[in-house]
Motif scaffolding. Structure first.
Motif, short mmCIF file in Angstrom:
data_model
loop_
_atom_site.label_atom_id
_atom_site.label_comp_id
_atom_site.label_asym_id
_atom_site.label_seq_id
_atom_site.Cartn_x
_atom_site.Cartn_y
_atom_site.Cartn_z
N TRP A 328 42.69 48.99 34.35
CA TRP A 328 42.73 48.04 35.47
C TRP A 328 43.18 46.66 35.01
O TRP A 328 42.53 46.05 34.15
N PRO A 329 44.26 46.13 35.60
CA PRO A 329 44.67 44.76 35.28
C PRO A 329 44.02 43.76 36.25
O PRO A 329 44.32 43.75 37.44
N LEU A 330 43.11 42.95 35.75
CA LEU A 330 42.49 41.89 36.55
C LEU A 330 43.27 40.62 36.24
O LEU A 330 43.34 40.20 35.08
N GLN A 331 43.85 40.00 37.28
CA GLN A 331 44.79 38.91 37.05
C GLN A 331 44.50 37.69 37.91
O GLN A 331 43.91 37.78 38.98
N THR A 332 44.96 36.54 37.40
CA THR A 332 44.99 35.34 38.22
C THR A 332 46.01 35.56 39.33
O THR A 332 46.82 36.50 39.27
N SER A 333 46.01 34.70 40.32
CA SER A 333 46.85 34.93 41.51
C SER A 333 48.33 35.04 41.19
O SER A 333 49.05 35.80 41.84
N SER A 334 48.81 34.30 40.20
CA SER A 334 50.23 34.36 39.85
C SER A 334 50.51 35.34 38.72
O SER A 334 51.67 35.55 38.34
N LEU A 393 47.70 26.64 35.48
CA LEU A 393 46.92 27.64 34.76
C LEU A 393 45.43 27.30 34.77
O LEU A 393 44.59 28.18 34.99
N VAL A 394 45.11 26.02 34.57
CA VAL A 394 43.70 25.60 34.60
C VAL A 394 43.08 25.89 35.97
O VAL A 394 41.98 26.42 36.08
N ASN A 395 43.81 25.55 37.03
CA ASN A 395 43.31 25.79 38.38
C ASN A 395 43.10 27.28 38.63
O ASN A 395 42.08 27.71 39.21
N GLU A 396 44.07 28.09 38.21
CA GLU A 396 43.97 29.54 38.42
C GLU A 396 42.83 30.14 37.60
O GLU A 396 42.13 31.05 38.06
N LEU A 397 42.64 29.65 36.37
CA LEU A 397 41.56 30.17 35.53
C LEU A 397 40.19 29.83 36.11
O LEU A 397 39.26 30.65 36.03
N LYS A 428 40.69 41.42 45.20
CA LYS A 428 41.47 40.17 45.12
C LYS A 428 42.09 39.96 43.74
O LYS A 428 43.07 39.21 43.60
N LEU A 429 41.54 40.63 42.73
CA LEU A 429 41.99 40.40 41.35
C LEU A 429 43.08 41.37 40.92
O LEU A 429 43.59 41.27 39.81
N PHE A 430 43.43 42.31 41.79
CA PHE A 430 44.58 43.19 41.54
C PHE A 430 45.78 42.62 42.27
O PHE A 430 45.72 42.36 43.47
N GLN A 431 46.89 42.44 41.57
CA GLN A 431 48.08 41.83 42.18
C GLN A 431 49.13 42.87 42.59
O GLN A 431 50.18 42.49 43.10
N HIS A 432 48.86 44.13 42.31
CA HIS A 432 49.75 45.20 42.79
C HIS A 432 49.48 45.37 44.28
O HIS A 432 48.38 45.74 44.69
N LYS A 433 50.45 45.10 45.12
CA LYS A 433 50.23 44.93 46.56
C LYS A 433 49.65 46.17 47.25
O LYS A 433 48.70 46.08 48.01
N SER A 434 50.23 47.34 47.01
CA SER A 434 49.74 48.53 47.72
C SER A 434 48.33 48.91 47.25
O SER A 434 47.49 49.32 48.05
N TRP A 435 48.06 48.76 45.96
CA TRP A 435 46.73 49.06 45.44
C TRP A 435 45.72 48.05 45.94
O TRP A 435 44.60 48.40 46.31
N GLN A 436 46.12 46.78 45.97
CA GLN A 436 45.23 45.74 46.51
C GLN A 436 44.89 46.03 47.97
O GLN A 436 43.72 45.90 48.39
N LYS A 437 45.89 46.43 48.74
CA LYS A 437 45.67 46.75 50.15
C LYS A 437 44.70 47.92 50.30
O LYS A 437 43.79 47.90 51.14
N LYS A 438 44.90 48.96 49.48
CA LYS A 438 44.03 50.14 49.52
C LYS A 438 42.58 49.75 49.20
O LYS A 438 41.64 50.19 49.87
N LEU A 439 42.40 48.92 48.18
CA LEU A 439 41.05 48.50 47.78
C LEU A 439 40.41 47.61 48.83
O LEU A 439 39.19 47.70 49.08
N LYS A 440 41.21 46.75 49.45
CA LYS A 440 40.67 45.88 50.51
C LYS A 440 40.17 46.72 51.68
O LYS A 440 39.08 46.47 52.24
N GLU A 441 40.94 47.74 52.05
CA GLU A 441 40.53 48.65 53.13
C GLU A 441 39.23 49.37 52.76
O GLU A 441 38.33 49.53 53.60
N THR A 442 39.13 49.77 51.50
CA THR A 442 37.92 50.45 51.03
C THR A 442 36.72 49.50 51.08
O THR A 442 35.62 49.89 51.47
#
Length: 530
Positions: A328-334, A393-397, A428-442
């Motif tokens: 699982w890649p947990l990422q900052t927004s960018s 980067l500081v703000n995102e971290l 919110k921490l996954f930036q892959h769009k379709s996977w993020q959408k699936k997890l949000k629905e879940t």
């Protein structure tokens, strides 16, 4: 009949009901028990086992791409392709022999055989000629869908084109039917050809295996294992994997509690670990070849761009409607900072470890770099860009750390819940769009109570879940509170509306007042949190 056989070309929809199947004449097929036929069947099964031995999602995985003989990506791809093709050739001709044995058992007349061939199609091994070289060199580079469309356009809607009714390998068999050429001749030509798509798939497999080695999921010596015999029991773990209590799995790990980061200079930098591992296994330029084949700018880009490694990983670990990525890649927004966590090492402390051992040190170092740059009386244009990047980067971290800590307070992962539910709070921490959408629905469904059988639902909303457990015995069983909220009661046995005079035991919710139920719920919550 196969799953693709509900309809046939030029006919109305047909459904093969039980009555229809029962009406099919069946001869004694004792020939299938003969030693010669059993040997043929083993050829077919062995071909699949060989193919699965290169598939890391299979329980039969044991042949690492990265351990394969050959220095270049093309050599490795070609070597594996040739081994699989050799097995498939034996298997395909074995199915031809089995088909003849079974057909002979029915003592069919020539007209009956002709009818079957017209309805079902001939076996591809019936052909004996060589393929047209010019046609072949065009067709082999087509994607499967394009190849099928071309075959239908050229030969019409034959069943062996339009249905997934192949014996061993659909592509080989479609080529054989299309070119009316011997499968052996087709395979002989395919052995010496490596397409770009095959190289890319091999590169993706190599890089995926490297991630597994970095997390100590795989044993580096796995390639020496023998293939299991057909019909033998599956192993408890993939033979290429490490048992949880294995010495290598618990010591000398390149990951930190199942966590790696894409951050050059960090002890647990995923890219550095992979470079080190692959140089030990395959010194040379293999890693660079793999990155070029998969379209990454560099290794860091491949593991931070959600549309590269994670997209391939998600696809690789998806079957039917089940999506089950384990890295699982947990990422900052960018995507400026990426942590990789390994699903099978998750525990209640994982997110706190991410913050304390990775995010906080990175944040402190970035703030120091920012302070130094801000303290300069004058800055070059390059430094101005660096300043802007550091501020972002500081703000995102900060946002990243705060979100991890927010989730950590309520997140108690339980692998029995499955990957999708376990990952849902982290959407919110996954930036892959379709996977993020699936997890949000879940996550929305979890909040609504659709998955109150899950351990995660119990840990986040214990009052709601325990209240439902008093109404639904299956939920009470799932959360191990059946004996607290339910009991067996002796009730009369009735036939219709009349009592028979007998009695039976029946599970019923305990009769509790609201205050008593609330007291039991609070007591159970306190016990679970102890």
């Amino acid at each position: 009949m196969g799953g693709g056989d509900i309809t046939t070309a030029g006919s109305a929809a047909r459904r093969y009901t039980t009555a229809v199947i029962e009406g099919v004449p069946v001869q004694d097929l004792g020939v299938l028990k003969s030693a010669s036929c059993q040997a043929l069947i083993k050829h077919v099964l062995s071909a699949k086992l060989i193919e699965l031995s290169f598939d890391e999602t299979s329980a039969d995985f044991r042949n690492h791409f990265v351990l394969r003989e050959g220095d270049s990506l093309r050599d490795i791809t070609k070597s594996i392709k040739q081994e699989i093709l050799c097995a498939k050739e034996k298997a395909l001709y074995a199915t031809f022999e089995i088909d003849k044995l079974v057909t002979d058992s029915f003592n069919l007349e020539p007209l009956e055989l002709e009818f079957i061939d017209s309805e079902v199609g001939v076996h591809p091994c019936i052909y004996s000629g060589s393929p047209n070289q010019d046609q072949f060199e065009i067709l082999i580079y087509l994607e499967e869908e394009s190849l099928i469309n071309s075959a239908v356009e050229f030969h019409g809607s034959k069943r062996y084109f339009t249905k997934k009714s192949f014996f061993v390998d659909r592509r080989i068999e479609v080529l054989s039917h299309y070119l009316q050429a011997s499968p052996a001749e087709i395979i002989a030509l395919l052995r010496n050809i490596v397409t770009d798509s095959e190289e890319k798939e091999a590169a993706c497999s190599i890089l995926s295996e490297c991630v597994g080695i970095a997390f100590r999921r795989w044993s580096k010596m796995a390639g020496s294992d023998e293939l299991r015999e057909p019909f033998t029991a599956l192993p408890n773990i993939a033979p290429a994997g490490l048992a949880p209590n294995s010495e290598n799995a618990s010591s000398q790990s390149d990951s930190h509690e199942g966590i790696l980061v894409v951050d050059e200079g960090c002890q647990f930098d995923l890219c550095s670990v992979i470079k080190s591992e692959i140089q030990l296994l395959k010194p040379g330029t293999l890693l660079d070849e793999c990155i070029n084949a998969v379209g990454g700018k560099n290794l860091a880009n491949y593991f931070t761009n959600p549309n590269l490694f994670f997209s391939d990983h998600l696809s690789r670990y998806s079957k039917s409607r089940r999506q089950a990525p384990i890295y699982w890649p947990l990422q900052t927004s960018s995507g400026s900072y990426t942590l990789w966590i390994y699903y099978h090492r998750l525990n209640e402390q994982t997110l706190y470890t991410c913050v304390n051992d990775f995010v906080e040190p990175k944040l402190q170092q970035t703030e120091q770099d920012l302070s130094i740059l801000q303290g300069k009386s004058s800055r070059t244009s390059s430094e101005e860009k660096d300043l802007e990047m550091l501020i972002d980067l500081v703000n995102e971290l900060h946002e990243f750390r705060d979100e991890l800590l927010r989730i950590a307070k309520l997140w108690k992962p339980n692998l029995n819940d499955g990957i999708q539910i376990t990952a849902a709070p982290l959407w919110k921490l996954f930036q892959h769009k379709s996977w993020q959408k699936k997890l949000k629905e879940t996550w929305v469904k979890l909040e609504k109570g659709d998955y109150d059988w899950a351990h995660l639902a119990f840990s986040i909303w214990p009052n709601r879940v325990l209240g439902k457990c008093h109404q639904d015995r299956s939920l009470a069983i799932a959360h191990n509170v059946e004996n607290i909220l339910w009991h067996e009661v002796e009730v009369p046995v009735k036939r219709g509306k009349k009592a028979t005079g007998g009695t039976k035991l029946e599970w019923q919710p305990k009769e509790l007042s609201e205050a008593e139920l609330e007291a039991l719920i609070q007591s159970q919550i306190k016990e679970d949190n102890a």
